[in-house]
Design an enzyme around this catalytic site. Structure first.
Site, PDB file in Angstrom:
ATOM      1  N   HIS A  30     -10.204  49.657  24.920  1.00 45.19           N
ATOM      2  CA  HIS A  30      -9.574  50.712  24.124  1.00 45.19           C
ATOM      3  C   HIS A  30      -8.063  50.559  24.274  1.00 45.19           C
ATOM      4  O   HIS A  30      -7.566  50.087  25.297  1.00 45.19           O
ATOM      5  CB  HIS A  30     -10.040  52.073  24.664  1.00 45.19           C
ATOM      6  CG  HIS A  30      -9.644  53.250  23.853  1.00 45.19           C
ATOM      7  ND1 HIS A  30      -8.356  53.767  23.875  1.00 45.19           N
ATOM      8  CD2 HIS A  30     -10.355  54.053  23.019  1.00 45.19           C
ATOM      9  CE1 HIS A  30      -8.304  54.841  23.094  1.00 45.19           C
ATOM     10  NE2 HIS A  30      -9.496  55.020  22.553  1.00 45.19           N
ATOM     11  N   ASP A  67     -12.010  51.783  33.558  1.00 46.43           N
ATOM     12  CA  ASP A  67     -12.000  52.837  32.547  1.00 46.43           C
ATOM     13  C   ASP A  67     -13.434  53.347  32.398  1.00 46.43           C
ATOM     14  O   ASP A  67     -14.290  52.656  31.861  1.00 46.43           O
ATOM     15  CB  ASP A  67     -11.482  52.268  31.224  1.00 46.43           C
ATOM     16  CG  ASP A  67     -11.536  53.271  30.073  1.00 46.43           C
ATOM     17  OD1 ASP A  67     -12.062  54.386  30.264  1.00 46.43           O
ATOM     18  OD2 ASP A  67     -11.054  52.933  28.973  1.00 46.43           O
ATOM     19  N   GLN A 123     -16.404  55.989  28.799  1.00 45.76           N
ATOM     20  CA  GLN A 123     -17.680  55.907  28.087  1.00 45.76           C
ATOM     21  C   GLN A 123     -18.876  55.740  29.015  1.00 45.76           C
ATOM     22  O   GLN A 123     -20.015  55.700  28.544  1.00 45.76           O
ATOM     23  CB  GLN A 123     -17.640  54.737  27.086  1.00 45.76           C
ATOM     24  CG  GLN A 123     -16.594  54.876  25.996  1.00 45.76           C
ATOM     25  CD  GLN A 123     -16.866  56.038  25.054  1.00 45.76           C
ATOM     26  OE1 GLN A 123     -17.975  56.537  24.965  1.00 45.76           O
ATOM     27  NE2 GLN A 123     -15.832  56.471  24.341  1.00 45.76           N
ATOM     28  N   LYS A 126     -15.538  64.122  26.789  1.00 48.73           N
ATOM     29  CA  LYS A 126     -16.653  63.249  26.415  1.00 48.73           C
ATOM     30  C   LYS A 126     -17.916  63.554  27.224  1.00 48.73           C
ATOM     31  O   LYS A 126     -18.959  62.941  26.998  1.00 48.73           O
ATOM     32  CB  LYS A 126     -16.256  61.782  26.594  1.00 48.73           C
ATOM     33  CG  LYS A 126     -15.104  61.333  25.698  1.00 48.73           C
ATOM     34  CD  LYS A 126     -14.785  59.870  25.909  1.00 48.73           C
ATOM     35  CE  LYS A 126     -13.505  59.451  25.196  1.00 48.73           C
ATOM     36  NZ  LYS A 126     -13.584  59.524  23.735  1.00 48.73           N
ATOM     37  N   CYS A 181      -9.671  52.579  17.942  1.00 46.16           N
ATOM     38  CA  CYS A 181      -8.616  52.302  18.932  1.00 46.16           C
ATOM     39  C   CYS A 181      -8.891  50.997  19.670  1.00 46.16           C
ATOM     40  O   CYS A 181      -8.711  50.900  20.884  1.00 46.16           O
ATOM     41  CB  CYS A 181      -8.467  53.457  19.923  1.00 46.16           C
ATOM     42  SG  CYS A 181      -7.877  54.986  19.182  1.00 46.16           S
TER      43      CYS A 181
END
Length: 407
Positions: free
Chosen positions: A122, A199, A202, A225, A362
């Site tokens: 991203h 990261d 997700q 999220k 993104c």
């Protein structure tokens, strides 16, 4: 076993019609919906406990501080960190990654050093490293990516050298759904003396996370999220690294003592939390974690795997549809219909009450690798149903037929 119909009753936004169709919300990778318990917790804070934290001894201030710090402890347990000193509240994943890039990267990189990331990142895990490399003279490189959107660990091992100082990698791609072996990558990074940044935007909402087993040096994610409110996120960092870092933002709350010409910093975690924080957001994130724990992350992961497997097989079987990424994936299916722009597909699906995302997500460099400008993404959460997967497949077929006849 997840009782999805009972769960859906906890999410008031799902009980509505969009364009005279019952809403099918499949844009969870962008943001998830919120259960009543989270909405009520945030409302209760503003109705009953609204006060600034850490700054007063009156009852409202004490209650607000207790709830705010209780949420930090819930987060610590949720990702299995050692200490709440390692849990920093931020605005979200992007804010967290910028804090790492500018707080750690700027201070520790020099000309000729190397940062390695993947081609599926991203922009939030790309642009800060571009800026740091430009400012320090470090080199930004990329791991090779396989044609199916996965990483080959042998190639990862060969890419990490003595010059590598930072490896930064998404655990789950927001476009491909690829689940990267971040624990093994962290081990390879550490063997060469590099630090590992993960990261988890997700992954954290969809699977169990244990930062100690992962042995990552930094781990970041966003509240919105994973059932929480927008504007709240988390930066986990190993305590020794956080203690050595200088704060990126300064001002109120993050100080110990201040004189006319110098200041000293508060101890962790408050050293990195300048100004009045998003108190309601932190407390709301704590309530979101309570909800997720009530279901169980193992159960959520297992249920979503069934949804995603069915969606992948069903959509891949539609003539003229290209699905991107590996067969084994987490929580989403990204695709294009030959000859039809993704925005047109999304608009057609919206007309049937189906919310998906269309665009570059993104991840413009990844779009270059995929040889397209944009894609359609359907992303799932544990409140989605098999019936909604069927509606999505029908909607794709209807859109395909409509635009073929229109042409």
């Amino acid at each position: 076993m997840i009782d999805v119909q009972a769960i859906r009753k906890d999410f008031p936004i799902l009980d509505q019609e969009v364009n005279r169709h019952h809403l099918v919300y499949l844009d969870n990778a962008a943001t998830s919906q919120k259960p009543n318990s989270v909405i009520d917790t945030i409302s209760d804070y503003y109705r009953r406990d609204n006060s600034n934290v850490h700054r007063g001894v009156h009852t409202l201030g004490t209650r607000a501080t207790e709830h705010y710090e209780d949420a930090r402890e819930k987060i610590r347990k949720f990702i299995s960190a050692k200490s709440t000193k390692e849990i920093i509240y931020t605005k979200g994943t992007t804010d967290s990654l910028n804090m790492i890039a500018y707080g750690y990267g700027m201070a520790n990189l020099k000309r000729g050093d190397e940062i390695i990331i993947t081609k599926m990142e991203h922009h939030a895990n790309l642009i800060p490293w571009q800026q740091v490399a430009r400012a320090t003279g470090a080199v930004l490189n990329y791991f090779p990516m396989e044609p199916d959107g996965t990483l080959d660990l042998d190639k990862v091992r060969n890419a990490i050298t003595e010059r590598t100082k930072i490896v930064s990698c998404t655990e789950v791609s927001n476009v491909l759904g690829t689940v990267n072996p971040v624990t093994k990558i962290a081990q390879l990074a550490h063997e060469k003396g590099a630090i590992m940044v993960v990261d988890g935007a997700q992954s954290t909402p969809h699977m169990p996370v244990d930062v100690q087993k992962m042995d990552t040096d930094f781990f970041v994610f966003s509240g919105h999220k994973m059932l929480g409110p927008t504007g709240i996120g988390v930066l986990y960092g190993k305590q020794n690294l956080l203690e050595a870092m200088e704060p990126v933002q300064t001002g109120g709350e993050m100080i110990d003592e201040v004189g006319f010409h110098s200041a000293t910093w508060a101890e962790l975690p408050w050293k990195f939390e300048a100004g009045t924080p998003h108190i309601a957001g932190a407390i709301g994130l704590g309530a979101a974690i309570d909800y997720l724990n009530g279901i169980g992350m193992d159960e959520i992961q297992a249920y979503e795997k069934k949804l995603t497997d069915v969606a992948y097989e069903t959509i891949s079987a539609i003539d003229g549809v290209t699905v991107y990424g590996p067969k084994s994936r987490s929580g989403l299916v990204t695709f294009n219909i030959k000859g039809i722009h993704p925005h047109d597909v999304s608009t057609a699906l919206d007309a049937e009450g189906i919310a998906v995302r269309a665009g570059h997500h993104c991840a413009q460099p990844l779009m270059q690798v995929l040889k397209c400008e944009s894609t359609v993404r359907a992303s799932f959460y544990f409140y989605n149903t098999m019936d909604e997967i069927e509606k999505l497949a029908k909607g794709i077929k209807d859109a395909k037929e409509f635009f073929e006849h229109a042409i």
